[in-house]
Design an enzyme around this catalytic site. Structure first.
Site, PDB file in Angstrom:
ATOM      1  N   HIS A  53       0.855  -1.179   0.000  1.00 46.64           N
ATOM      2  CA  HIS A  53       0.000   0.000   0.000  1.00 46.64           C
ATOM      3  C   HIS A  53       0.900   1.242   0.000  1.00 46.64           C
ATOM      4  O   HIS A  53       2.046   1.193   0.478  1.00 46.64           O
ATOM      5  CB  HIS A  53      -0.888   0.027   1.235  1.00 46.64           C
ATOM      6  CG  HIS A  53      -1.962  -1.007   1.227  1.00 46.64           C
ATOM      7  ND1 HIS A  53      -3.047  -0.938   2.064  1.00 46.64           N
ATOM      8  CD2 HIS A  53      -2.127  -2.140   0.491  1.00 46.64           C
ATOM      9  CE1 HIS A  53      -3.838  -1.980   1.846  1.00 46.64           C
ATOM     10  NE2 HIS A  53      -3.290  -2.724   0.893  1.00 46.64           N
ATOM     11  N   GLU A  55       1.007   3.896   1.827  1.00 41.91           N
ATOM     12  CA  GLU A  55       1.518   4.291   3.142  1.00 41.91           C
ATOM     13  C   GLU A  55       2.688   3.424   3.576  1.00 41.91           C
ATOM     14  O   GLU A  55       3.722   3.923   4.038  1.00 41.91           O
ATOM     15  CB  GLU A  55       0.422   4.188   4.214  1.00 41.91           C
ATOM     16  CG  GLU A  55      -0.807   5.008   3.942  1.00 41.91           C
ATOM     17  CD  GLU A  55      -1.915   4.219   3.255  1.00 41.91           C
ATOM     18  OE1 GLU A  55      -1.662   3.592   2.203  1.00 41.91           O
ATOM     19  OE2 GLU A  55      -3.044   4.243   3.760  1.00 41.91           O
ATOM     20  N   CYS A  83      -6.082   1.929   5.862  1.00 41.46           N
ATOM     21  CA  CYS A  83      -6.706   0.673   6.274  1.00 41.46           C
ATOM     22  C   CYS A  83      -6.130   0.258   7.630  1.00 41.46           C
ATOM     23  O   CYS A  83      -5.164   0.866   8.117  1.00 41.46           O
ATOM     24  CB  CYS A  83      -6.460  -0.409   5.211  1.00 41.46           C
ATOM     25  SG  CYS A  83      -4.759  -1.025   5.179  1.00 41.46           S
ATOM     26  N   CYS A  86      -2.302  -0.364   7.474  1.00 47.52           N
ATOM     27  CA  CYS A  86      -1.522   0.863   7.346  1.00 47.52           C
ATOM     28  C   CYS A  86      -1.573   1.689   8.631  1.00 47.52           C
ATOM     29  O   CYS A  86      -0.566   2.276   9.033  1.00 47.52           O
ATOM     30  CB  CYS A  86      -1.996   1.661   6.146  1.00 47.52           C
ATOM     31  SG  CYS A  86      -1.625   0.844   4.574  1.00 47.52           S
TER      32      CYS A  86
END
Length: 149
Positions: A53, A55, A83, A86
């Site tokens: 992801h 992040e 999420c 993250c």
């Protein structure tokens, strides 16, 4: 002190992710002195890595560059509410502030869903600011998914 948003750079990363066929999420990490130390867009498909992801990739890049597992005083700008995975990485990295654009009612982990930062087991709780460039972030996501339906 005047607030300066780096969300425009996160949106650039999100657009680049969309161009690669990735869900358009972008992230930018900023040092306490205002220098951009890392930027990333989603790369889960490209890297065949469910943890890739934006992040997480930005946190990895910044930590590697600084040779540290923690980023105290740093700010993270991300186009979509992080999420749960993250949000946990953000806490573990001790990031000071998180600014995000679009809310994520389906998969969010900050203001939605499990609300990671509100758990007593959360070791570090960053300041959170939502809705930064939300209309642009939301439009990017809606356009991306509309093209796939």
């Amino acid at each position: 002190m005047v607030f300066r948003s780096y969300m425009d750079q996160a949106l650039t990363e999100a657009r680049a992710a969309a161009a690669r066929g990735e869900v358009p999420v972008g992230a930018v990490l900023v040092s306490p002195d205002g220098a951009v130390v890392a930027r990333a867009g989603n790369r889960t498909r490209e890297l065949s890595d469910p943890t890739a992801h934006a992040e997480v990739l930005a946190i990895r890049e910044a930590c590697a560059a600084l040779e540290s597992e923690r980023l105290p005083g740093y700010d993270l700008y991300v186009t979509l509410e992080p999420c749960p995975m993250c949000a946990t990485a953000i806490s573990a990295a001790r990031i000071a502030r998180v600014y995000y654009g679009a809310a994520d009612p389906k998969s969010g982990g900050v203001a939605q869903g499990p609300r990671i930062f509100s758990h007593p087991q959360c070791h570090h709780v960053p300041e959170v600011y939502d809705g930064i460039s939300a209309p642009e972030s939301e439009a990017l996501l809606k356009d991306f998914f509309a093209q796939r339906r």
